[in-house]
Design an enzyme around this catalytic site. Structure first.
Site, short mmCIF file in Angstrom:
data_model
loop_
_atom_site.label_atom_id
_atom_site.label_comp_id
_atom_site.label_asym_id
_atom_site.label_seq_id
_atom_site.Cartn_x
_atom_site.Cartn_y
_atom_site.Cartn_z
N LYS A 41 5.91 -7.23 3.05
CA LYS A 41 5.59 -7.03 4.46
C LYS A 41 4.42 -7.93 4.83
CE LYS A 41 5.01 -2.49 4.32
NZ LYS A 41 5.05 -2.41 2.83
N ASP A 55 -0.98 -8.22 1.04
CA ASP A 55 0.31 -8.25 0.33
C ASP A 55 0.79 -9.67 0.11
OD1 ASP A 55 0.43 -5.50 0.11
OD2 ASP A 55 1.67 -5.22 1.88
N HIS A 93 3.46 5.13 2.83
CA HIS A 93 4.65 4.85 3.64
C HIS A 93 5.89 5.51 3.06
CE1 HIS A 93 2.01 2.01 5.48
NE2 HIS A 93 1.94 1.25 4.42
N HIS A 114 -0.64 1.60 9.50
CA HIS A 114 -1.84 1.84 8.70
C HIS A 114 -2.94 2.43 9.56
CE1 HIS A 114 0.26 -1.64 6.93
NE2 HIS A 114 0.03 -1.01 5.81
N THR A 167 12.05 53.36 13.18
CA THR A 167 12.91 52.71 14.17
C THR A 167 13.43 53.79 15.12
OG1 THR A 167 15.01 53.04 13.04
CG2 THR A 167 13.72 51.09 12.40
N MET A 168 14.25 53.40 16.10
CA MET A 168 14.87 54.34 17.03
C MET A 168 15.72 55.39 16.30
SD MET A 168 17.99 52.10 18.65
CE MET A 168 19.32 53.29 18.58
N GLY A 180 0.82 -1.20 0.00
CA GLY A 180 0.00 0.00 0.00
C GLY A 180 0.85 1.25 0.00
N ASP A 221 7.85 43.93 25.14
CA ASP A 221 8.93 43.79 26.11
C ASP A 221 10.04 44.84 25.96
OD1 ASP A 221 10.09 42.99 23.77
OD2 ASP A 221 10.81 41.06 24.52
N THR A 222 9.84 45.83 25.11
CA THR A 222 10.89 46.82 24.91
C THR A 222 11.26 47.52 26.22
OG1 THR A 222 10.25 47.23 22.63
CG2 THR A 222 11.50 48.96 23.72
#
Lengths: 542, 542
Positions: free
Chosen positions: A107, A112, A59, A217, A470-471, A56, A383-384
């Protein structure tokens, strides 16, 4: 469930065409779509024993991904989790089998066994030499005479493949395959079920639980167990394997069932290497996806006791890129850290005026913590403020060991302190700023000129410029007016920071990935921090 | 979310140890845990230009998985989605850089730019030649000057790696890298977000939707789009790439973002090969996991316009097994189906007694449909009755073309009919049964002896035996007593079938994976079918 497929019905045929197309001409397929889906070696001349496997689909890379020099000659592919038909298997056998014969590697599933078995009968009726071996490596169900075939099948493909490639005859190849099958054992564990195309996902593994001894399976595991992390998971798997492990040297095969990340698989490899099996497992194949169960977030461990010949067969090079190769499993190779990582600490010295200035700057940042966090929450992690206040507190604590009397050294030392205590982008930006300022100071720049040199370097490395929200939008005008006094600088910084609230498209930094409507009306937290710093200094100076 | 890790804090260090351990001694790491996580080539002698890359973890196999001959010299690894520190990058540079210098390959994120940038400054202070290139291949955000670096980074690793391996100098390697960066474009699509270790999974992509233009750190896509299968998904990705595609031959890189299955990725490869880009994409790298975003169920396509030298560099062999190689992307190579797949049809002939017997057997199966389905529902799919009744109806319809006058040919023909109409295990089992019975009949066995030979072959190929709770438990005693008459055979079959209700552990077939308490008290449907068949014949004979 959403999946990148077009339809359940065309999934396997389209996927196999994709496999053949991207094989760099190593592979071809039989012209038997839609019912006969057989991938073969493009370079095959029938001069040696052919190896045919399959079963099958679902896999992958098994089995089509292991077709190629040194492994399989053909793979016969069924629908997802369904055996291919007798006709398909027969087509595969007839397409690749010459006088040397053919070994079918199957298998151990009823479908199979039967489809490959009947195809073998029919092929023998053509006068072909066909042998068949049944792989049954699963030890999850200890009292079942018909153990399933799972990832241990790869040992068979590889060892039989190496022998066939060397020109061994069918009896020799089949005997080697049977020896591997007699020795191979496997067991799997999963945190989630797999998603079968076209079917709703089964939700049978609860929070905090894992399944042990599952099939490939979607069959339920033999037991549900509590999940307590990678170490405990590997210990449990090793514990189930141990009763079946004999003496001697073993190869382990660490298989990703499909949905575990490479990070998880590497952690599991490390745990296997640290497990009680470590003294017997001398080599490892993987971790890699070899015998998957669609997208199942799980792994399996297979073990094989090996002779020197088998190790050589497992180590032999092959064409299929899906085969991860054999690695000796030993200690983690270490290299010493290079010298020069720790900056030389300058001698502390005193300068009350500079000390007071630094203390006032730090106080400004500590006082702004909550306000800057709130502002940052509009566009980022929030969090700055805490990052800057934490760095300020650390810098105050470090004042006694700073070279306050030496301006050049002081800039560099501040940069080092900030880069070590702040972490992340802002710490490095400030370290680059002060390192460059120190260099400029050493080369004779004024203190304002030195700070401007630092800003230049920050722009260059960070890739940000005035107008990018930005800064820099506060710092650049502040430094440009600083020669007119700190009050002018503060006013310029404030104007610059306020202007960032109207910059609705950030062009650098994390906020650049935010939709612009989320940014409108809020100043950039870094620019705001600079404005507050200069305002605080200006108030003190007034 | 459950993951195979021990802790968020130890995830990267443990995973890298796993990577080094399973590298077959190709890799080592610097002895700088926990803060300095640098993986280096174990065989490096500093004789050529070193290539150092890295960044946050969570993109495996990038970047440690691409360290090795022909690609990177060192990978510097941060926490998941977090840039490594300056010290870590500096350690990586110092550990591998000789007189030929070092190229830093950095994805365009602020943290990476800054940490790698400052580390480069510090390394230059040691007198080392260090160049740095910034990869910005993402075209998801068209008006962003700072495009992100995503999977196109692999083009840089590979082409610069090949040149460095050949001994090119730093200027040449850096120039080649910059040329690749100028040409490379990428965009990704995903059906689900990724699972960041230690954080709850974000659920932002709704049913039927996909994200287009996403990042590799869980950043939201630029737009949410309706998802309509693999073909439409690839068409949308191609559509976004097209405005950036120039003339000339291109290489595509098809990257699995982590959670797509190999089946899905192969379907996507096939769709790419069938897309409007097909005439310009002459080669492909992948599909494979190269630059993942943890377990994100998505993919990205990168394109690079290439010169012949670049194709050669991409095709050059390398040591890291994670590199999938370069494949020419052409037609699907086909091989004709072999002859001999269709069994030769025997000439029809008449035998009224045999015809009547077959008709009565088929009537028995058709009459038992509902009862056998109900019984099968206790342990299986609930379709045994329908499967057998369907086969019986087909066999009745085929009676006019069967060789009824030739017993040997008739057995074989019945086997062929059943295997073609029933499908699945039962069809093949019966085909094997009748094929072997036909062979035995041809070799002179009585009709009962021929049926017994058929049963022997079924046991052998199917791996089931009396007592295993299969149809054999009824068929074996029936055939053993058939010489005493059909009534005796029917009684024996009934006793055998009833006995299966007490066999609470199936040893073969699908029911063997069922818990035994689900089976107790119910006969095996196959055995019950055999008993009903013989009982029906006995009633007719009475």
């Amino acid at each position: 469930m959403k999946q990148f497929i077009n339809s359940k019905e065309t999934l396997v045929t389209e996927a196999l065409d994709g496999v053949v197309r991207t094989s760099n001409s190593r592979l071809a397929r039989l012209d038997g779509y839609p019912h006969i889906r057989v991938v073969v070696r493009a370079d095959w001349d029938r001069s040696r024993v052919a190896l045919v496997s399959g079963g099958g689909s679902g896999h992958e890379p098994s089995h089509a991904g292991f077709v190629g020099q040194g492994m399989l000659t053909a793979a016969v592919c069924g629908d997802v989790f369904a055996s291919p038909s007798v006709d398909a298997v027969l087509a595969g056998i007839l397409a690749v089998t010459g006088k040397a014969g053919c070994l079918l590697i199957v298998k151990n599933y009823t479908g199979d066994r039967l489809n490959f078995g009947l195809a073998a009968e029919r092929a023998r009726a053509f006068g072909l030499k066909v042998a068949m071996v049944i792989v049954d490596d699963d030890v999850a169900l200890p009292d079942l005479p018909q153990a399933r075939g799972v990832a241990g099948t790869l040992f068979v493909h590889k060892i039989a493949g190496a022998l066939a490639e060397q020109g061994a005859d069918l009896d020799t190849v089949a005997a080697a395959a049977r020896r591997v099958i007699a020795g191979a054992i496997s067991i799997g564990m999963s945190l989630d079920t797999c998603t079968v195309p076209g079917s709703p996902k089964e939700d049978r593994i609860g929070v905090g639980m894992a399944e042990l001894g599952l099939g490939i399976h979607g069959e339920a595991g033999v037991e549900q167990v509590g999940f307590a992390g990678a170490r405990a998971a590997m210990a449990m798997v090793v514990d189930r394997l141990l009763p079946h492990v004999g003496p001697g040297e073993h190869v382990a095969l660490l298989n990703n069932l499909g949905g575990a990340t490479p990070l998880e698989m590497s952690v599991l490899a490390e745990e296997l290497a640290r497990s009680v099996l470590a003294d017997r497992v001398k080599w490892i194949v993987g971790p890699a996806e070899m015998m998957t169960s669609l997208d199942m977030q799980g792994f399996s461990v297979s073990l094989l006791p090996v002779t020197g010949d088998e190790v050589a067969a497992l180590a032999a090079p092959v064409a299929p890129p899906a085969w991860p190769g054999l690695s000796a499993l030993g200690a983690v190779a270490l290299r010493p850290l290079p010298d020069g990582l720790s900056p030389i600490q300058p001698l502390p010295s005193a300068n009350p005026a500079r000390r007071a200035l630094i203390e006032r700057c730090c106080a400004a940042m500590i006082a702004s913590e909550a306000a800057l966090n709130a502002l940052d929450a509009k566009s980022g992690d929030g969090d700055t403020g805490s990052t800057l206040a934490g760095a300020a507190r650390a810098l105050v604590a470090a004042l006694d060991r700073l070279p306050l009397a030496d301006g050049t050294q002081l800039y560099r030392a501040i940069g080092n302190e900030l880069s070590q205590t702040m972490g992340g982008s802002s710490g490095v930006l400030l370290a680059i700023f002060f390192a460059a300022a120190g260099d400029a100071s050493a080369s004779g720049k004024t203190w304002i000129g030195a700070l401007e040199a630092g800003l230049d370097r920050v722009c260059q490395v960070g890739g940000a410029h005035p107008g990018d929200r930005t800064m820099i939008d506060a710092l650049a005008p502040a430094l440009a007016t600083l020669s007119d006094g700190v009050a002018a600088a503060a006013a310029a910084a404030r104007a610059g920071a306020d202007a960032t609230a109207a910059m609705t498209r950030a062009k650098a930094g994390r906020a650049s990935y935010q939709a612009q409507d989320k940014l409108a009306g809020y100043a950039d937290p870094g620019a705001e921090a600079v404005a507050r710093l200069f305002e605080h200094l200006a108030q003190g100076a007034a």
